[in-house]
Design a protein around this motif. Structure first.
Motif, PDB file in Angstrom:
ATOM      1  N   TRP A 119     -69.964   2.069  -9.382  1.00  0.00           N
ATOM      2  CA  TRP A 119     -69.690   0.681  -9.013  1.00  0.00           C
ATOM      3  C   TRP A 119     -70.837   0.163  -8.163  1.00  0.00           C
ATOM      4  O   TRP A 119     -71.440   0.914  -7.391  1.00  0.00           O
ATOM      5  CB  TRP A 119     -68.390   0.583  -8.208  1.00  0.00           C
ATOM      6  CG  TRP A 119     -67.191   0.915  -9.027  1.00  0.00           C
ATOM      7  CD1 TRP A 119     -66.732   2.166  -9.335  1.00  0.00           C
ATOM      8  CD2 TRP A 119     -66.316   0.004  -9.664  1.00  0.00           C
ATOM      9  NE1 TRP A 119     -65.621   2.077 -10.132  1.00  0.00           N
ATOM     10  CE2 TRP A 119     -65.339   0.752 -10.344  1.00  0.00           C
ATOM     11  CE3 TRP A 119     -66.256  -1.376  -9.731  1.00  0.00           C
ATOM     12  CZ2 TRP A 119     -64.319   0.171 -11.070  1.00  0.00           C
ATOM     13  CZ3 TRP A 119     -65.232  -1.961 -10.458  1.00  0.00           C
ATOM     14  CH2 TRP A 119     -64.276  -1.188 -11.119  1.00  0.00           C
TER      15      TRP A 119
ATOM     16  N   LYS B 267     -68.440  -4.373  -8.890  1.00  0.00           N
ATOM     17  CA  LYS B 267     -68.506  -4.484 -10.358  1.00  0.00           C
ATOM     18  C   LYS B 267     -68.855  -3.126 -10.954  1.00  0.00           C
ATOM     19  O   LYS B 267     -69.581  -2.346 -10.363  1.00  0.00           O
ATOM     20  CB  LYS B 267     -69.562  -5.514 -10.753  1.00  0.00           C
ATOM     21  CG  LYS B 267     -69.199  -6.908 -10.326  1.00  0.00           C
ATOM     22  CD  LYS B 267     -70.187  -7.909 -10.840  1.00  0.00           C
ATOM     23  CE  LYS B 267     -69.685  -9.280 -10.474  1.00  0.00           C
ATOM     24  NZ  LYS B 267     -70.639 -10.113  -9.857  1.00  0.00           N
ATOM     25  N   ARG B 268     -68.364  -2.899 -12.168  1.00  0.00           N
ATOM     26  CA  ARG B 268     -68.722  -1.690 -12.892  1.00  0.00           C
ATOM     27  C   ARG B 268     -70.234  -1.637 -13.050  1.00  0.00           C
ATOM     28  O   ARG B 268     -70.884  -2.641 -13.303  1.00  0.00           O
ATOM     29  CB  ARG B 268     -68.096  -1.694 -14.278  1.00  0.00           C
ATOM     30  CG  ARG B 268     -66.606  -1.664 -14.286  1.00  0.00           C
ATOM     31  CD  ARG B 268     -66.130  -1.768 -15.715  1.00  0.00           C
ATOM     32  NE  ARG B 268     -64.693  -1.773 -15.791  1.00  0.00           N
ATOM     33  CZ  ARG B 268     -64.025  -1.681 -16.917  1.00  0.00           C
ATOM     34  NH1 ARG B 268     -64.661  -1.573 -18.063  1.00  0.00           N
ATOM     35  NH2 ARG B 268     -62.716  -1.692 -16.915  1.00  0.00           N
TER      36      ARG B 268
END
Length: 149
Positions: free
Chosen positions: A140, A144-145
């Protein structure tokens, strides 16, 4: 026969109560009563500074923190409760969510267990999407990924 030892008392306990309401605040021709502030602390103090274990109720009533304090800042293990039902439990460093932690979102929609930096999901972590049934296990960056997972 030996007597049981008494439990050691915390260094100092104090409850800071909300400030009393101020006098009427004049705005135009109408007068309004200012609402009392809601922030206060219940817990251990050292030299009149939050230190040890305690609970802090924020002025905006959205947050409540229960956990360890050092030098007046959240530091160590703690829980941050939010009025929308979200809860974070994990490490704090100098007032910030930092290190390993676990968060659950309102209405049990999703959970995250992993690394945090400056209050955001950063590093290795697992997000489980409870309503949709999916999951992401990976890196992450800034909530966010980051990567394939």
């Amino acid at each position: 026969q030996q007597q049981p030892q008494q439990q050691q008392q915390p260094q100092q306990q104090q409850q800071l109560r909300p400030h009393p309401p101020a006098g009427p605040k004049r705005t135009g021709s109408a007068a309004r009563q200012r609402q009392p502030k809601r922030l206060y602390f219940v817990g251990e103090l050292k030299d009149n500074v939050r230190s040890g274990y305690g609970t802090y109720f924020y002025e905006n009533a959205f947050f409540r923190y229960e956990g360890e304090w050092v030098g007046g800042k959240k530091h160590g293990h703690g829980k941050l409760f939010m009025a929308d039902g979200s809860v974070y439990e994990g490490e704090f460093n100098k007032g910030e969510i930092e290190g390993r932690g676990f968060r659950i979102w309102p209405n049990n929609t999703k959970t995250y267990a992993g690394q945090y930096m400056r209050g955001e999901q950063n590093g290795q972590g697992v997000m489980v999407y409870l309503k949709e049934g999916g999951r992401y296990d990976g890196m992450w960056r800034n909530n966010k990924r980051h990567g394939a997972g």
